[in-house]
Scaffold this motif. Sequence first.
Motif, PDB file in Angstrom:
ATOM      1  N   LEU A   1       0.745  -1.126   0.073  1.00 16.17           N
ATOM      2  CA  LEU A   1       0.122  -0.095   0.075  1.00 16.17           C
ATOM      3  C   LEU A   1       0.867   1.109   0.076  1.00 16.17           C
ATOM      4  N   TYR A   2       2.095   1.361   0.716  1.00 20.89           N
ATOM      5  CA  TYR A   2       2.755   2.234   0.718  1.00 20.89           C
ATOM      6  C   TYR A   2       3.553   2.514  -0.573  1.00 20.89           C
ATOM      7  N   THR A   3       3.771   1.477  -1.442  1.00 26.31           N
ATOM      8  CA  THR A   3       4.292   1.488  -2.717  1.00 26.31           C
ATOM      9  C   THR A   3       3.196   2.346  -3.620  1.00 26.31           C
ATOM     10  N   LEU A   4       2.037   1.946  -3.709  1.00 24.56           N
ATOM     11  CA  LEU A   4       1.035   2.632  -4.549  1.00 24.56           C
ATOM     12  C   LEU A   4       0.919   4.221  -4.147  1.00 24.56           C
ATOM     13  N   LEU A   5       1.103   4.473  -2.994  1.00 26.32           N
ATOM     14  CA  LEU A   5       1.102   5.865  -2.537  1.00 26.32           C
ATOM     15  C   LEU A   5       2.451   6.583  -3.179  1.00 26.32           C
ATOM     16  N   ALA A   6       3.378   5.969  -2.653  1.00 26.33           N
ATOM     17  CA  ALA A   6       4.806   6.549  -2.988  1.00 26.33           C
ATOM     18  C   ALA A   6       5.157   6.716  -4.352  1.00 26.33           C
ATOM     19  N   GLY A   7       4.750   5.516  -5.299  1.00 28.90           N
ATOM     20  CA  GLY A   7       5.546   5.206  -6.340  1.00 28.90           C
ATOM     21  C   GLY A   7       6.699   4.707  -6.489  1.00 28.90           C
ATOM     22  N   ARG A   8       7.037   3.859  -5.438  1.00 25.25           N
ATOM     23  CA  ARG A   8       8.216   3.126  -5.328  1.00 25.25           C
ATOM     24  C   ARG A   8       8.148   2.459  -3.915  1.00 25.25           C
ATOM     25  N   SER A   9       8.977   1.358  -3.817  1.00 21.93           N
ATOM     26  CA  SER A   9       8.902   0.534  -2.643  1.00 21.93           C
ATOM     27  C   SER A   9       9.391   1.295  -1.224  1.00 21.93           C
ATOM     28  N   PRO A  10       8.824   0.892  -0.348  1.00 17.42           N
ATOM     29  CA  PRO A  10       9.385   1.896   0.971  1.00 17.42           C
ATOM     30  C   PRO A  10      10.612   1.807   1.314  1.00 17.42           C
ATOM     31  N   PHE A  11      11.578   0.984   0.778  1.00 18.00           N
ATOM     32  CA  PHE A  11      12.928   1.023   1.316  1.00 18.00           C
ATOM     33  C   PHE A  11      13.672   1.215   0.086  1.00 18.00           C
ATOM     34  N   GLU A  12      13.147   1.740  -0.885  1.00 17.21           N
ATOM     35  CA  GLU A  12      14.188   2.210  -2.022  1.00 17.21           C
ATOM     36  C   GLU A  12      14.248   3.763  -1.781  1.00 17.21           C
ATOM     37  N   LEU A  13      15.478   4.316  -1.983  1.00 11.50           N
ATOM     38  CA  LEU A  13      15.807   5.683  -1.594  1.00 11.50           C
ATOM     39  C   LEU A  13      15.934   6.307  -3.041  1.00 11.50           C
ATOM     40  N   PRO A  14      15.137   7.449  -3.194  1.00 12.03           N
ATOM     41  CA  PRO A  14      15.233   8.207  -4.468  1.00 12.03           C
ATOM     42  C   PRO A  14      16.449   8.680  -4.545  1.00 12.03           C
ATOM     43  N   GLY A  15      16.912   8.413  -5.850  1.00  8.38           N
ATOM     44  CA  GLY A  15      18.267   9.048  -5.838  1.00  8.38           C
ATOM     45  C   GLY A  15      19.349   8.423  -5.394  1.00  8.38           C
ATOM     46  N   GLY A  16      19.249   7.508  -4.516  1.00 10.85           N
ATOM     47  CA  GLY A  16      20.420   6.667  -3.846  1.00 10.85           C
ATOM     48  C   GLY A  16      20.611   5.316  -4.406  1.00 10.85           C
ATOM     49  N   SER A  17      21.553   4.748  -3.679  1.00 10.98           N
ATOM     50  CA  SER A  17      21.743   3.240  -4.411  1.00 10.98           C
ATOM     51  C   SER A  17      20.823   2.411  -3.735  1.00 10.98           C
ATOM     52  N   ASN A  18      20.174   1.520  -4.608  1.00 13.26           N
ATOM     53  CA  ASN A  18      18.881   0.588  -4.194  1.00 13.26           C
ATOM     54  C   ASN A  18      19.418  -0.627  -4.769  1.00 13.26           C
ATOM     55  N   THR A  19      20.464  -1.238  -4.423  1.00 15.69           N
ATOM     56  CA  THR A  19      20.840  -2.837  -5.081  1.00 15.69           C
ATOM     57  C   THR A  19      20.161  -3.492  -3.884  1.00 15.69           C
ATOM     58  N   SER A  20      19.991  -4.751  -4.242  1.00 18.73           N
ATOM     59  CA  SER A  20      19.356  -5.756  -3.304  1.00 18.73           C
ATOM     60  C   SER A  20      19.886  -5.727  -1.932  1.00 18.73           C
ATOM     61  N   LEU A  21      21.153  -5.363  -1.815  1.00 20.85           N
ATOM     62  CA  LEU A  21      22.038  -5.533  -0.641  1.00 20.85           C
ATOM     63  C   LEU A  21      21.269  -4.045   0.268  1.00 20.85           C
ATOM     64  N   ASP A  22      21.326  -3.040  -0.518  1.00 19.76           N
ATOM     65  CA  ASP A  22      21.009  -1.929   0.282  1.00 19.76           C
ATOM     66  C   ASP A  22      19.503  -1.919   0.673  1.00 19.76           C
ATOM     67  N   VAL A  23      18.784  -2.501   0.107  1.00 13.93           N
ATOM     68  CA  VAL A  23      17.333  -2.355   0.464  1.00 13.93           C
ATOM     69  C   VAL A  23      17.257  -3.545   1.555  1.00 13.93           C
ATOM     70  N   ILE A  24      17.983  -4.629   1.584  1.00 14.88           N
ATOM     71  CA  ILE A  24      17.830  -5.697   2.636  1.00 14.88           C
ATOM     72  C   ILE A  24      18.194  -4.822   3.800  1.00 14.88           C
ATOM     73  N   SER A  25      19.313  -4.160   3.797  1.00 12.29           N
ATOM     74  CA  SER A  25      20.039  -3.552   4.923  1.00 12.29           C
ATOM     75  C   SER A  25      18.865  -2.546   5.413  1.00 12.29           C
ATOM     76  N   ARG A  26      18.172  -1.802   4.651  1.00  6.80           N
ATOM     77  CA  ARG A  26      17.007  -0.667   5.157  1.00  6.80           C
ATOM     78  C   ARG A  26      16.021  -1.371   5.790  1.00  6.80           C
ATOM     79  N   ILE A  27      15.718  -2.613   5.301  1.00  5.68           N
ATOM     80  CA  ILE A  27      14.416  -3.239   5.718  1.00  5.68           C
ATOM     81  C   ILE A  27      14.955  -3.670   7.005  1.00  5.68           C
ATOM     82  N   GLU A  28      16.039  -4.274   7.410  1.00  3.52           N
ATOM     83  CA  GLU A  28      16.468  -4.728   8.792  1.00  3.52           C
ATOM     84  C   GLU A  28      16.360  -3.682   9.746  1.00  3.52           C
ATOM     85  N   ARG A  29      16.875  -2.551   9.115  1.00  4.34           N
ATOM     86  CA  ARG A  29      17.024  -1.104  10.092  1.00  4.34           C
ATOM     87  C   ARG A  29      15.642  -0.426  10.288  1.00  4.34           C
TER      88      ARG A  29
END
Length: 524
Positions: A202-230
Amino acid sequence: MSPRRAPSQPPVLPGYEHRRLLGSGGFADVFLYEQVLPSRPVAVKVLLTEAVDRDVVEHFRQEANVMAQLSSHPSIVTIYGAAVSDDGRPYLVMEYCPRPNLGVRYRSDRFSVSEVLALGVQIAGAVETAHRAGVLHRDIKPANILVTAYNRPALTDFGIATTTGEADVAAGMSIPWSPPEAFAEPAWSGRESDVFSLGSTLYTLLAGRSPFELPGGSNTSLDVISRIERGEVAPLARSDVPASLEALLRSSMETDPRRRFSSAQALGRALQQVEAEMSLSVTQMDVLDDSLPVDAVDDEDGGATRIRGVVEIDPHVDDPPRLATSAPAPPPPTYAAAMVSEATVLRPSQQPAAAPGPPIPRPGELPVAADPESPWGAASAQAQATRRKRSRTPLVAAIAAGVVLVAVVGIGIVVSIGADPQATQPSSTPTIAPPDATAPSPPIAMAGAAEGDQVRFTWTNPSAQDGDEFAIRSEPSDGDPIIQTIQEAEILLPADPDGRTCVSVAVQRANGLQSTYREVCLDG
């Protein structure tokens, strides 16, 4: 990312005429066929020849049986039949949903708040129905919510990567919407895991991106997993989204499952409450419960939630597969880390452990901190953080080395959670409901902020009613425990000299019923 493959040849199916390819995944292709009698378009999911073996065929049969039990729900894709083609490939015949799925839409369309609230309530009812039937989805994401010809959202992707033996060969996940427990060692799933994925969708539908993707930042799988865990959710940045909606979505994505909504129904009711706050029509949430007689209809919340008895499609259906704790993992191929994939991926299973893995919470249960068998209990915050950091190492290595990407089109991942009808009764009631006899939901969106030598804690009551109060417990390291009841959703406490100030809060109803306590701490 794995290279695209050529689609398989559509099989010749008696009573169906092939029209075109709809999509391709790791295990199957989905084709549009025209059913001759009755005449209608249908989506046919066909397993790849190389994917057909004894286990996969058994999983496919399980998938068909599970879908037969669930697909009468108005927000779950309907299955019409299942069989094996003349060339030996199992196939499923499903409802054809002609409109773009939500995974396609959110990249180009701006969803209104009212639409997201409505479809969130509808899908919450579908997820709650699956949970009451003993099934976890484990791969809720925008692409797995199709849209029918009548513009109704329909959840799909149940069952293809589930095994029935003593161990899971592989567990599926779509990284951007997966909860942190999906990256633990060993991984585990509960009802709160699906709540996380639904909230992040639901957050994705409102934001136009997944919640743990950083606009303009690095969004590799490892980056996203790290943000999810934090628990680092990127800001939503939409002025038309009420603060209460953003708060409840963030609460659904808490790293600690105990701090999330305890059920999909509780999340759906919180969304209904936001609809009421915005003076929108409250969307009805349909829940099917096989603990009720087939002809029973139980209207709750003045009709906002409708619980019906499930019609059994096949009384001899085998139990859905149960989550196993471990299995040998095949060596992963090489892989270069890239942008995070939105496809479902296979998570190599862990080697068998000496002790049993964490139990899956039964419907109505949450992992309890005092329970030594709980995957989140009997450990300090520091130990849990250390464990999470350590536990994701094998998975990170697998992703960095080459987890096979499986964009399963159609019907995906389920596990049995041992439904207990008595344990699945509603745990919260929104303000639009009449007085009830069930305990309220615990506080959400709990936070603390330092104010000099004091700490101000705030929270939100997700199902507020007149007369609600808050039971407070705090145990400072240098004084007597603080136990009191207050009316405001905040409290100012002296900062603990040991550097960590904590408070536990429960919602207390005027009729005497009380929620479970939830704790929030501030280090400083």
